[in-house]
Each structure stands twice: as structure tokens, then as C-alpha cells.
Scaffold this active site. Structure first.
Site, PDB file in Angstrom:
ATOM      1  N   SER A 146      -1.730  -2.822   0.437  1.00  0.00           N
ATOM      2  CA  SER A 146      -2.855  -3.053   1.352  1.00  0.00           C
ATOM      3  C   SER A 146      -2.334  -3.864   2.527  1.00  0.00           C
ATOM      4  O   SER A 146      -1.307  -4.539   2.403  1.00  0.00           O
ATOM      5  CB  SER A 146      -3.937  -3.881   0.640  1.00  0.00           C
ATOM      6  OG  SER A 146      -4.935  -4.298   1.559  1.00  0.00           O
ATOM      7  N   TYR A 159      -7.106 -10.735  -4.725  1.00  0.00           N
ATOM      8  CA  TYR A 159      -6.706  -9.396  -4.260  1.00  0.00           C
ATOM      9  C   TYR A 159      -5.420  -9.491  -3.453  1.00  0.00           C
ATOM     10  O   TYR A 159      -4.457  -8.755  -3.714  1.00  0.00           O
ATOM     11  CB  TYR A 159      -7.826  -8.785  -3.410  1.00  0.00           C
ATOM     12  CG  TYR A 159      -7.518  -7.379  -2.932  1.00  0.00           C
ATOM     13  CD1 TYR A 159      -7.446  -6.308  -3.822  1.00  0.00           C
ATOM     14  CD2 TYR A 159      -7.296  -7.110  -1.578  1.00  0.00           C
ATOM     15  CE1 TYR A 159      -7.165  -5.016  -3.390  1.00  0.00           C
ATOM     16  CE2 TYR A 159      -7.019  -5.815  -1.137  1.00  0.00           C
ATOM     17  CZ  TYR A 159      -6.957  -4.783  -2.044  1.00  0.00           C
ATOM     18  OH  TYR A 159      -6.678  -3.503  -1.615  1.00  0.00           O
TER      19      TYR A 159
HETATM   20  P1  NAP Z   1     -11.697   3.844  -4.717  1.00  0.00           P
HETATM   21  O1  NAP Z   1     -12.335   4.995  -4.003  1.00  0.00           O
HETATM   22  O2  NAP Z   1     -12.532   2.835  -5.379  1.00  0.00           O
HETATM   23  O3  NAP Z   1     -10.625   4.456  -5.739  1.00  0.00           O
HETATM   24  C1  NAP Z   1      -9.995   3.643  -6.688  1.00  0.00           C
HETATM   25  C2  NAP Z   1      -9.423   4.533  -7.775  1.00  0.00           C
HETATM   26  O4  NAP Z   1      -8.711   3.698  -8.716  1.00  0.00           O
HETATM   27  C3  NAP Z   1     -10.502   5.245  -8.584  1.00  0.00           C
HETATM   28  O5  NAP Z   1     -10.029   6.535  -8.935  1.00  0.00           O
HETATM   29  C4  NAP Z   1     -10.647   4.382  -9.824  1.00  0.00           C
HETATM   30  O6  NAP Z   1     -11.112   5.057 -10.964  1.00  0.00           O
HETATM   31  C5  NAP Z   1      -9.196   3.984 -10.023  1.00  0.00           C
HETATM   32  N1  NAP Z   1      -9.060   2.830 -10.910  1.00  0.00           N
HETATM   33  C6  NAP Z   1      -9.572   1.591 -10.743  1.00  0.00           C
HETATM   34  N2  NAP Z   1      -9.256   0.803 -11.781  1.00  0.00           N
HETATM   35  C7  NAP Z   1      -8.509   1.571 -12.640  1.00  0.00           C
HETATM   36  C8  NAP Z   1      -7.887   1.345 -13.872  1.00  0.00           C
HETATM   37  N3  NAP Z   1      -7.953   0.164 -14.514  1.00  0.00           N
HETATM   38  N4  NAP Z   1      -7.196   2.372 -14.454  1.00  0.00           N
HETATM   39  C9  NAP Z   1      -7.135   3.578 -13.856  1.00  0.00           C
HETATM   40  N5  NAP Z   1      -7.714   3.867 -12.683  1.00  0.00           N
HETATM   41  C10 NAP Z   1      -8.397   2.862 -12.079  1.00  0.00           C
HETATM   42  O7  NAP Z   1     -10.834   2.998  -3.665  1.00  0.00           O
HETATM   43  P2  NAP Z   1      -9.503   3.318  -2.821  1.00  0.00           P
HETATM   44  O8  NAP Z   1      -9.650   2.589  -1.573  1.00  0.00           O
HETATM   45  O9  NAP Z   1      -9.214   4.767  -2.782  1.00  0.00           O
HETATM   46  O10 NAP Z   1      -8.431   2.546  -3.708  1.00  0.00           O
HETATM   47  C11 NAP Z   1      -7.149   3.076  -3.958  1.00  0.00           C
HETATM   48  C12 NAP Z   1      -6.104   2.004  -3.670  1.00  0.00           C
HETATM   49  O11 NAP Z   1      -6.097   1.719  -2.270  1.00  0.00           O
HETATM   50  C13 NAP Z   1      -6.378   0.678  -4.377  1.00  0.00           C
HETATM   51  O12 NAP Z   1      -5.162   0.189  -4.902  1.00  0.00           O
HETATM   52  C14 NAP Z   1      -6.890  -0.201  -3.255  1.00  0.00           C
HETATM   53  O13 NAP Z   1      -6.673  -1.572  -3.511  1.00  0.00           O
HETATM   54  C15 NAP Z   1      -6.077   0.317  -2.097  1.00  0.00           C
HETATM   55  N6  NAP Z   1      -6.549  -0.012  -0.762  1.00  0.00           N
HETATM   56  C16 NAP Z   1      -7.769   0.411  -0.296  1.00  0.00           C
HETATM   57  C17 NAP Z   1      -8.147   0.120   1.010  1.00  0.00           C
HETATM   58  C18 NAP Z   1      -9.438   0.610   1.600  1.00  0.00           C
HETATM   59  O14 NAP Z   1      -9.862   0.136   2.649  1.00  0.00           O
HETATM   60  N7  NAP Z   1     -10.102   1.557   0.997  1.00  0.00           N
HETATM   61  C19 NAP Z   1      -7.318  -0.631   1.833  1.00  0.00           C
HETATM   62  C20 NAP Z   1      -6.097  -1.060   1.334  1.00  0.00           C
HETATM   63  C21 NAP Z   1      -5.728  -0.741   0.049  1.00  0.00           C
HETATM   64  P3  NAP Z   1     -12.683   5.026 -11.414  1.00  0.00           P
HETATM   65  O15 NAP Z   1     -13.358   6.090 -10.591  1.00  0.00           O
HETATM   66  O16 NAP Z   1     -12.648   5.345 -12.856  1.00  0.00           O
HETATM   67  O17 NAP Z   1     -13.203   3.654 -11.120  1.00  0.00           O
END
Ligand code: NAP
Length: 286
Positions: A146, A159
Site C-alpha cells: 500500500s 495497517y
Molecule cells: P477488498 O475488495 O476488500 O478485497 C480484499 C480481498 O482479500 C477479498 O477477496 C477478501 O476476501 C480477501 N481477504 C481478506 N482477509 C482474508 C483472509 N484472512 N484470508 C483470505 N482472504 C482474505 O479490498 P482490496 O482493496 O482489493 O484489497 C486487496 C489488497 O489491496 C489488500 O492487501 C489491501 O490492503 C490492499 N490495498 C488496497 C487499497 C485500496 O485503496 N483499495 C490501497 C492499498 C492497498 P473476503 O471477500 O472473503 O473478505
């Protein structure tokens, strides 16, 4: 990308994981995606059926039920993927979530959970895949960190801690495995339109009024901005595919103009602070 690869992506139910899986499938790759339930697994596998050329083509999306904190299960899951689907060319440690809360208010159990998912989960997956990649002398590991792995703000200490940890681990690991033809890329997105700040975020309730002024506006702004962030996950997926297709993948890849501006600002402020304190810094030698 010219050659078809096998990608193992954690967390393909929504957000970046889903977007990357979709773009990779569209580009002709095979995607093994982890989800946390049987319904999500079936839904993921149905992705490949859309636009599939024949029955064999539908098998390019393989869903696996796995919680990345189920550490004892991970080695067997990865070994099964290797034997039943094929050699994993690319591991994408994407599964993760954001904890939001003032540090003094947030219990240690929330920090453990945050690090279990965002750090230990990614490391456990990496350790399971590495023996196969090392044997083949090729592979690419992408860790979705991130911009919060480079910059910080009040209210997301756990985080940021987890993402700084994953940035550091990625960079050190990259130096350990480069000789084996394995690349490691820490991908640091800015704010993107995923479920991150919505259904996925763990928010510790407020309890200490002293922090109202510093934190309440931040929490409110993040809630209001959820779904309206500048970043497009589909475009992030294309950027990740470009890194995956590169002859010389980067060790760090920022995604989004917000990440670029904030990280650049942090680096120049850091350089300035180093300069201001340089005399004290070098005074400790000898
Ligand atoms: P998201 O739409 O909430 O997707 C998160 C994914 O991770 C979902 O498929 C979720 O599964 C899965 N997950 C969460 N906890 C888990 C666990 N214990 N075991 C297996 N799977 C798990 O959000 P996203 O933004 O795409 O997040 C993906 C990554 O990007 C994360 O690492 C997040 O920190 C990072 N990120 C996001 C942003 C942003 O602005 N969106 C910015 C920087 C970094 P479920 O559906 O089962 O919950």
C-alpha cells in the site's frame, strides 16, 4: 503478454484480486484464486465460463477455499495447486484488509489479526511457493502492500505497520532470490475503488475523547470517500500484468497519482530531515 502463465492470487472475491484475475483470464492466463467460501469459489470459477472458447478453456479459473491465516493448511494447498493445475509462475499476495483505529484505543488483538492476515499470511504463502519456484529457477512474487507501506497518517498505525513490514520483507526477499531467477515486486496502490474502506475494513470504536480532533475528520472522510476513490482497480490490474510481463520487474511499484505525490513528498521530507540532523548522525562514529 505473449506467453500464458499460471497465476496464484489470494483474495479474488472482490477488489484488486478480482480485477487482476479477470484481466489475466482475458489475457489468456490460468488463474488459481483463493476465496473464503464454497459459494465464492463457484462464483469465481464461473468467471472463466464467460467468454470461454470451449470446455477446456473454462478450466482456466480455478477457485480454492483458503483463509490465509490457516497457516497449517497453506503448504498442502500450494502443493495441490502445483500437482493438479501446474507450475505456479506468479504468486500474488493480495488478500488483506485495513484496520482503522487510534493506536491507544485499539486492542493488541486487532494488531495481531492485522499482521496475521497482511504479513504472516503473505509470508506463509510465499514460503510454500518458493521451493517450487527455486527448483525451476524462475518465478515472480507480487506483494500488494500500500502507499501506507511508505507514508502514514493518524488512525491506521496497525495497517501501516503491517504494510511497512511487507514492504521490508519483499525487498529483502528479492535480494535473497534474485540469483534463482525469482523476482519480487512490492505493489503499493494509493486509494482505489474496492471494498477496502467499505465492508472489509475493521474499525475500532472510539473511546478516548482526546483524539476526537485528530481522528474524527479522518474517519468521516474515509467513510464518505469509500467507492469514490480516484483509482480504478481494472487499470491497476493492467499495470500489474505489465509488471508481470516485464523482463526486469521493479522491486517497488506505486499505483495511482495520489500514491506518487504522497510518497515523493515523504521522501523529500525525509531527505530534508536527514540533512538537518546530519551532524548529529555522524557524531556517533568512532
Ligand atoms: P477488498 O475488495 O476488500 O478485497 C480484499 C480481498 O482479500 C477479498 O477477496 C477478501 O476476501 C480477501 N481477504 C481478506 N482477509 C482474508 C483472509 N484472512 N484470508 C483470505 N482472504 C482474505 O479490498 P482490496 O482493496 O482489493 O484489497 C486487496 C489488497 O489491496 C489488500 O492487501 C489491501 O490492503 C490492499 N490495498 C488496497 C487499497 C485500496 O485503496 N483499495 C490501497 C492499498 C492497498 P473476503 O471477500 O472473503 O473478505
Amino acid at each position: 503478454m505473449a506467453t500464458s502463465k499460471i497465476l496464484l492470487i489470494t483474495g479474488v472475491s472482490s477488489g484488486f484480486g478480482r480485477a487482476l484475475a479477470q484481466e489475466a483470464l482475458d489475457a489468456g492466463h490460468t488463474v488459481v484464486g483463493t476465496v473464503r467460501g464454497e459459494a465464492a469459489r463457484r462464483e469465481f470459477e464461473s468467471l472463466a465460463a464467460q467468454g470461454a472458447k470451449d470446455a477446456k478453456d473454462t478450466r482456466r479459473a480455478v477457485g480454492v477455499v483458503l483463509d490465509v491465516t490457516d497457516f497449517d493448511a497453506i503448504d498442502a494447498v500450494v502443493a495441490h495447486v502445483e500437482s493438479s493445475v501446474g507450475p505456479v509462475d506468479v504468486l500474488v499476495n493480495n488478500a488483506g484488509y485495513g484496520h482503522e483505529g487510534i493506536m491507544e484505543e485499539s486492542p493488541l488483538s486487532e494488531m495481531r489479526r492485522q499482521f496475521d492476515v497482511n504479513v504472516f499470511g503473505a509470508v506463509a504463502m510465499t514460503k510454500a511457493v518458493l521451493p517450487f519456484m527455486r527448483e525451476r529457477r524462475r518465478g515472480h512474487i507480487l506483494n500488494i502492500t500500500s502507499m501506507g507501506g511508505h507514508i502514514t497518517m493518524p488512525g491506521i498505525a496497525y495497517y501501516c505497520g503491517s504494510k511497512f513490514a511487507l514492504e521490508g520483507i519483499s525487498e529483502a526477499l528479492g535480494k535473497e532470490v534474485a540469483l534463482f531467477g525469482i523476482a519480487v515486486t512490492a505493489v503499493a496502490p494509493g486509494s482505489f475503488r474496492t471494498d477496502w474502506a467499505g465492508r472489509s475494513m475493521a474499525r475500532t470504536p472510539r473511546s478516548i475523547a482526546d483524539y476526537d480532533a485528530v481522528f474524527d475528520p479522518i474517519r468521516k472522510a474515509r467513510e464518505e470517500k469509500s467507492g469514490k476513490q480516484p483509482g480504478n482497480p481494472k487499470k491497476a490490474a493492467r499495470a500489474m500484468l505489465a509488471a508481470i510481463g516485464s523482463e526486469k520487474p521493479p522491486a517497488h511499484l506505486l499505483l495511482g497519482s495520489d500514491a506518487l505525490g504522497l510518497v515523493r513528498g515523504k521522501l523529500s521530507a525525509f531527505a530534508e530531515e536527514i540533512r538537518a540532523w546530519e551532524t548529529v548522525t555522524v557524531s556517533t562514529d568512532g
